[in-house]
Design a protein around this motif. Structure first.
Motif, PDB file in Angstrom:
ATOM      1  N   LEU A  38       0.850  -1.184   0.000  1.00 51.31           N
ATOM      2  CA  LEU A  38       0.000   0.000   0.000  1.00 51.31           C
ATOM      3  C   LEU A  38       0.883   1.229   0.000  1.00 51.31           C
ATOM      4  O   LEU A  38       1.694   1.372   0.921  1.00 51.31           O
ATOM      5  CB  LEU A  38      -0.920   0.019   1.216  1.00 51.31           C
ATOM      6  N   PRO A  39       0.815   2.094  -0.973  1.00 51.83           N
ATOM      7  CA  PRO A  39       0.104   1.903  -2.232  1.00 51.83           C
ATOM      8  C   PRO A  39       0.856   0.925  -3.130  1.00 51.83           C
ATOM      9  O   PRO A  39       2.060   0.711  -2.960  1.00 51.83           O
ATOM     10  CB  PRO A  39       0.084   3.305  -2.844  1.00 51.83           C
ATOM     11  N   ALA A  40       0.160   0.360  -4.072  1.00 49.18           N
ATOM     12  CA  ALA A  40       0.771  -0.597  -4.996  1.00 49.18           C
ATOM     13  C   ALA A  40       1.515   0.106  -6.125  1.00 49.18           C
ATOM     14  O   ALA A  40       2.332  -0.502  -6.805  1.00 49.18           O
ATOM     15  CB  ALA A  40      -0.290  -1.528  -5.578  1.00 49.18           C
ATOM     16  N   GLU A  41       1.212   1.402  -6.320  1.00 47.24           N
ATOM     17  CA  GLU A  41       1.900   2.184  -7.351  1.00 47.24           C
ATOM     18  C   GLU A  41       2.339   3.519  -6.771  1.00 47.24           C
ATOM     19  O   GLU A  41       1.556   4.199  -6.107  1.00 47.24           O
ATOM     20  CB  GLU A  41       0.992   2.410  -8.558  1.00 47.24           C
ATOM     21  N   LEU A  42       3.597   3.859  -7.028  1.00 48.38           N
ATOM     22  CA  LEU A  42       4.180   5.122  -6.598  1.00 48.38           C
ATOM     23  C   LEU A  42       4.627   5.896  -7.832  1.00 48.38           C
ATOM     24  O   LEU A  42       4.964   5.282  -8.849  1.00 48.38           O
ATOM     25  CB  LEU A  42       5.382   4.873  -5.690  1.00 48.38           C
ATOM     26  N   THR A  43       4.660   7.222  -7.748  1.00 50.78           N
ATOM     27  CA  THR A  43       5.099   8.045  -8.875  1.00 50.78           C
ATOM     28  C   THR A  43       6.059   9.111  -8.374  1.00 50.78           C
ATOM     29  O   THR A  43       5.801   9.751  -7.345  1.00 50.78           O
ATOM     30  CB  THR A  43       3.897   8.725  -9.556  1.00 50.78           C
ATOM     31  N   VAL A  44       7.171   9.307  -9.106  1.00 49.23           N
ATOM     32  CA  VAL A  44       8.156  10.342  -8.783  1.00 49.23           C
ATOM     33  C   VAL A  44       8.660  10.982 -10.070  1.00 49.23           C
ATOM     34  O   VAL A  44       8.439  10.453 -11.160  1.00 49.23           O
ATOM     35  CB  VAL A  44       9.359   9.782  -7.993  1.00 49.23           C
ATOM     36  N   SER A  45       9.357  12.096  -9.929  1.00 47.16           N
ATOM     37  CA  SER A  45       9.981  12.757 -11.069  1.00 47.16           C
ATOM     38  C   SER A  45      11.345  12.140 -11.352  1.00 47.16           C
ATOM     39  O   SER A  45      12.030  11.686 -10.433  1.00 47.16           O
ATOM     40  CB  SER A  45      10.166  14.244 -10.778  1.00 47.16           C
TER      41      SER A  45
END
Length: 113
Positions: A38-45
């Motif tokens: 949790l979370p199953a998807e992460l986003t970064v620059s």
């Protein structure tokens, strides 16, 4: 007194670089439960150094691993671990619990700045 001042300045010099490096990192939080990340998807620059902190809330020992990001670390039950990655290019990077029989995994999406 001069010795204390010298020791204090020396300690300050060694501590400043670590503070600067920490402020340049993006910190991501992750939790492992008995059924998933949790979370199953992460986003970064893109282009950022990463510090990923995972808390193991499952009922067993786990291992956070990623071939793509080149890390692996054992996570005892109830503990929080940290791994470092990056800087990364745009793309999708898989991470997983290597000790999971069910194949728990997640994704880190790195987007262009």
């Amino acid at each position: 007194m001069k010795v204390l001042l010298a020791v204090g300045l020396l300690l300050l010099c060694f501590s400043l670089p670590s503070v600067a490096r920490t402020s340049e990192r993006t910190v991501l939080s992750l939790t492992l439960t008995d059924s998933s990340f949790l979370p199953a998807e992460l986003t970064v620059s893109a282009g950022k150094k990463l510090l990923i902190r995972m808390t193991n809330r499952s009922n067993r020992v786990a291992e956070l691993e990623s071939y793509d990001m080149k890390f692996e670390k054992i996570a005892p039950q109830g503990r929080t671990i940290s791994v470092f990655a990056g800087p990364l290019r745009p793309g999708k990077y898989r991470f997983f619990d290597d000790y999971s029989l069910s194949g728990y995994n997640g994704w880190l999406t790195v987007r262009k700045e």
